[in-house]
Design a protein around this motif. Structure first.
Motif, PDB file in Angstrom:
ATOM      1  N   ALA A 117      15.915 -16.725 -19.484  1.00 35.53           N
ATOM      2  CA  ALA A 117      16.980 -17.356 -20.280  1.00 35.53           C
ATOM      3  C   ALA A 117      16.417 -18.052 -21.511  1.00 35.53           C
ATOM      4  O   ALA A 117      17.131 -18.287 -22.482  1.00 35.53           O
ATOM      5  N   THR A 118      15.157 -18.383 -21.482  1.00 31.61           N
ATOM      6  CA  THR A 118      14.449 -19.203 -22.468  1.00 31.61           C
ATOM      7  C   THR A 118      15.183 -20.508 -22.733  1.00 31.61           C
ATOM      8  O   THR A 118      15.549 -21.201 -21.790  1.00 31.61           O
ATOM      9  N   GLY A 146      10.898 -31.635 -18.316  1.00 30.46           N
ATOM     10  CA  GLY A 146       9.867 -30.860 -17.642  1.00 30.46           C
ATOM     11  C   GLY A 146       8.881 -30.181 -18.569  1.00 30.46           C
ATOM     12  O   GLY A 146       7.996 -29.444 -18.121  1.00 30.46           O
ATOM     13  N   THR A 147       9.004 -30.430 -19.873  1.00 29.65           N
ATOM     14  CA  THR A 147       8.089 -29.791 -20.830  1.00 29.65           C
ATOM     15  C   THR A 147       6.640 -30.152 -20.543  1.00 29.65           C
ATOM     16  O   THR A 147       5.734 -29.304 -20.652  1.00 29.65           O
ATOM     17  N   SER A 148       6.403 -31.399 -20.155  1.00 34.01           N
ATOM     18  CA  SER A 148       5.021 -31.813 -19.860  1.00 34.01           C
ATOM     19  C   SER A 148       4.458 -31.046 -18.674  1.00 34.01           C
ATOM     20  O   SER A 148       3.268 -30.686 -18.663  1.00 34.01           O
ATOM     21  N   THR A 166      13.074 -22.576 -12.463  1.00 33.31           N
ATOM     22  CA  THR A 166      12.688 -21.471 -11.585  1.00 33.31           C
ATOM     23  C   THR A 166      11.560 -21.901 -10.651  1.00 33.31           C
ATOM     24  O   THR A 166      11.586 -21.622  -9.442  1.00 33.31           O
ATOM     25  N   ALA A 167      10.576 -22.599 -11.200  1.00 33.96           N
ATOM     26  CA  ALA A 167       9.460 -23.075 -10.374  1.00 33.96           C
ATOM     27  C   ALA A 167       9.942 -24.101  -9.341  1.00 33.96           C
ATOM     28  O   ALA A 167       9.458 -24.123  -8.202  1.00 33.96           O
ATOM     29  N   THR A 178      10.366 -24.004 -21.294  1.00 28.60           N
ATOM     30  CA  THR A 178      10.399 -24.916 -20.145  1.00 28.60           C
ATOM     31  C   THR A 178      11.727 -24.798 -19.412  1.00 28.60           C
ATOM     32  O   THR A 178      11.800 -24.906 -18.185  1.00 28.60           O
ATOM     33  N   ASN A 179      12.773 -24.524 -20.173  1.00 32.20           N
ATOM     34  CA  ASN A 179      14.122 -24.575 -19.618  1.00 32.20           C
ATOM     35  C   ASN A 179      14.457 -23.436 -18.673  1.00 32.20           C
ATOM     36  O   ASN A 179      15.485 -23.491 -17.980  1.00 32.20           O
TER      37      ASN A 179
END
Length: 472
Positions: A233-234, A104-106, A151-152, A145-146
Motif C-alpha cells: 500500500a506504501t 513507527g518510522t523509527s 504488517t510486521a 513505514t505505513n
C-alpha cells in the motif's frame, strides 16, 4: 586516530552524526534512541517483532528482485541479512523505544539500517557504505513505514499468540484433572457471597475450564483477521512508487517465508488507516484477563483462613507470607495474576484510545498499540503458566469441612422446597437461623419427614442436576 577508528560519520536530511563503528544501526536509529527515552523497553524486548520485521523486509526484497527492481547480488545480500535476524542474530541492534512518535518510522528505519549494514558486511564493504547499498533506496524499496510496520505488527502477533494458546490449553487440561479429582467433594454453592445450593468442587473447577476453552476459540477467530495485510500500500494505500504486480507478489512471498497464509486487503486505503483487528484482539485479551482474575478471586476466597475464612481448599504454599506473623502464607500466585489482569485491562484501554485517535489516512498511534498488545500477550502467557504450575496443580480440598458447611447451611432448604412448599421451608430457614440448629434436625424433630425420605431427597445425585422425568 583512535576516535576515527571507533566511530563513523553518517548523514541524513537533518545533518550529520557520529555512529559507533561496530554498530549495525545508523543515524536515524541513533536519533530515535535519543529522542524517545520513554518506556525503557526497546524493540528487541519482543524478539518476534524483530523477526517479523526481517521477514517482511525479506519478502519485499524478493518481490523487488523478481520484478527487476533489485539486482541478484543485492537481493542475496539483503535476504541473507534478514535470515541472520530471523535466526536470532543482531537483535540487540534493535534499540529504539517501543513507544515513539512518527507512526513507527523509527522502527522501520532501525530495521532498514541494521539489514543494510549487515548486507554491506556480507558483500565485503564497510558498514555505512550506503553508496553501495542504501537503507532507503534498496532495503526499503517499494515500501513505506505505513505498510511495513502494521504488517510486521500483525505477523509478530501471529508468531506470539500460539504460546498464549498453548498456555490456555495447558491450564485447561490441569483444570480438567482437578475437576475429576474433586468430582466427589460436596460443597456449598454461593451467590452474592450468600448460601445458595449444593454443588461439587469439581463442578466449580470445570466451569473455569469451560470458560477458558471458549477463549481459545476466540483467539483462533481473531487470528484470521490479523492475516489480512496492506503490504504494498506504501504511504496511504495508493501503492505509489510500486510496480502494479508488487503487492500481490510481496504478500505471496511473505506467506511463504512466514509459513502462514496472508491475504492482501481488498481496500488498501482503508486497511492502511484501520486498526480494527488490533481492537478485536485486545478485546479478547481483556476478556481472558477478566475471567482469569475472577477465578483467582474465587481461589483466594475459597482458600481464605485457614481458620477464619472459607477454608474449603488449600493453595500450595510457595513462600512465607509475613515478616511479622509467623506461619502466615498468602495466596501470592493468584494475587500476581490479578495484577497482570489489571495491566491487560489497562492495555486494552490504551489500544482503544490509540485506535480512536487515528486521523485521516493513517493512525500515528500504532507504536502504543503494538506495545500494548505484545505486552498483554507476553504477560498473560507467563501469568497463566505460573498459575497452572505453581498453584492449580497443587490445590487440595478440605473435603470434610466442605461437607460440614453444606450440611449446616440453608442450601438444603432449596432442595426441600418442591416437597414441603415454599412457605414451610421459609419458616424452617428462619427458625434454623434464629436457633443455629440444622435444617435436617428441625425437620426430624418436628416429624415433618422421615429420615429415610429426607436422605432420599438429599442424595447428591438429586441435588446436583435436574430431576429426571419419569413416564406417567
Amino acid at each position: 586516530m583512535e576516535n576515527a577508528v571507533s566511530t563513523r560519520l553518517e548523514h541524513d536530511s537533518l545533518g550529520s552524526k557520529t555512529v559507533d563503528a561496530d554498530a549495525y544501526y545508523g543515524i536515524q536509529t541513533l536519533r530515535a534512541r535519543d529522542n524517545f527515552q520513554l518506556t525503557g523497553v526497546p524493540l528487541h524486548h519482543y524478539p518476534r517483532l524483530v523477526v517479523a520485521l526481517a521477514m517482511v523486509k525479506k519478502a519485499c526484497c524478493q518481490a523487488n528482485g523478481e520484478l527487476g527492481g533489485l539486482g541478484p547480488d543485492l537481493v542475496n545480500a539483503i535476504s541473507a541479512a534478514c535470515d541472520d535476524i530471523i535466526d536470532g542474530q543482531l537483535h540487540d541492534q534493535f534499540l529504539v523505544d517501543m513507544v515513539q512518535g512518527g507512526a513507527g518510522t523509527s522502527t522501520n528505519m532501525n530495521a532498514n539500517e541494521v539489514i543494510a549494514n549487515r548486507a554491506l558486511e556480507l558483500l565485503g564493504h564497510e558498514r555505512g557504505s550506503y553508496d553501495k547499498l542504501h537503507p532507503n533506496n534498496h532495503v526499503n524499496l517499494s515500501q513505506s513505514t505505513n505498510d511495513v510496520y502494521p504488517t510486521a505488527i500483525k505477523l509478530a502477533i501471529q508468531l506470539s499468540c500460539p504460546e498464549l494458546i498453548s498456555a490456555l490449553e495447558r491450564i485447561s487440561e490441569t483444570l480438567a484433572v482437578k475437576a475429576e479429582e474433586f468430582s466427589g467433594v460436596l460443597k456449598l454453592g454461593r451467590t452474592q457471597l450468600q448460601d445458595a445450593v449444593p454443588m461439587t468442587l469439581g463442578q466449580e473447577f470445570n466451569a473455569c475450564r469451560t470458560t477458558l476453552q471458549e477463549d481459545i476459540s476466540r483467539l483462533h477467530e481473531v487470528a484470521v483477521l490479523g492475516r489480512e495485510i496492506n503490504l504494498g500500500a506504501t504511504a496511504i494505500g495508493t501503492g505509489i512508487n510500486t510496480d502494479s504486480r508488487y503487492a500481490d507478489l510481496a504478500v505471496a512471498k511473505l506467506s511463504a517465508i512466514a509459513g502462514m497464509p496472508f491475504t492482501l486487503a481488498p481496500d488498501l486505503i482503508e486497511a492502511t488507516s484501520d486498526t480494527g483487528a488490533f481492537v478485536m484482539l485486545s478485546g479478547v485479551l481483556r476478556r481472558i484477563a477478566i475471567k482469569l482474575s475472577k477465578f483467582c478471586n474465587d481461589l483466594r476466597l475459597l482458600s481464605s483462613g485457614p481458620r477464619g475464612g472459607f477454608g474449603e481448599i488449600n493453595l500450595p504454599p510457595v513462600q512465607p507470607g509475613s515478616s511479622i506473623m509467623p506461619g502466615k502464607v498468602n495466596p501470592v500466585i493468584p494475587e500476581a495474576v490479578n495484577q497482570v489482569a489489571y495491566r491487560v485491562m489497562g492495555n486494552d484501554l490504551s489500544v482503544s484510545m490509540a485506535a480512536e485517535a487515528g486521523q485521516l489516512q493513517l493512525n500515528a498511534m500504532e507504536p502504543l498499540i503494538v506495545y500494548s498488545l505484545l505486552d498483554s500477550i507476553q504477560l498473560m502467557t507467563r501469568a497463566i503458566d505460573m498459575l497452572e504450575e505453581r498453584c492449580i496443580r497443587g490445590i487440595s480440598a478440605n473435603t470434610d469441612h466442605c461437607l460440614a458447611v453444606m450440611n449446616n447451611s440453608m442450601a438444603l432448604i432449596t432442595a426441600l422446597s418442591p416437597h414441603l412448599g415454599y412457605e414451610l421451608t421459609s419458616k424452617l430457614a428462619k427458625q434454623a437461623l434464629e436457633t443455629e440448629a440444622s435444617v435436617r434436625d428441625l425437620i426430624l424433630e418436628n416429624g415433618i419427614m422421615s429420615a429415610e425420605a429426607l436422605d432420599d431427597i438429599l442424595k447428591p445425585e438429586k441435588m446436583l442436576q435436574p430431576i429426571t422425568a419419569t413416564q406417567p
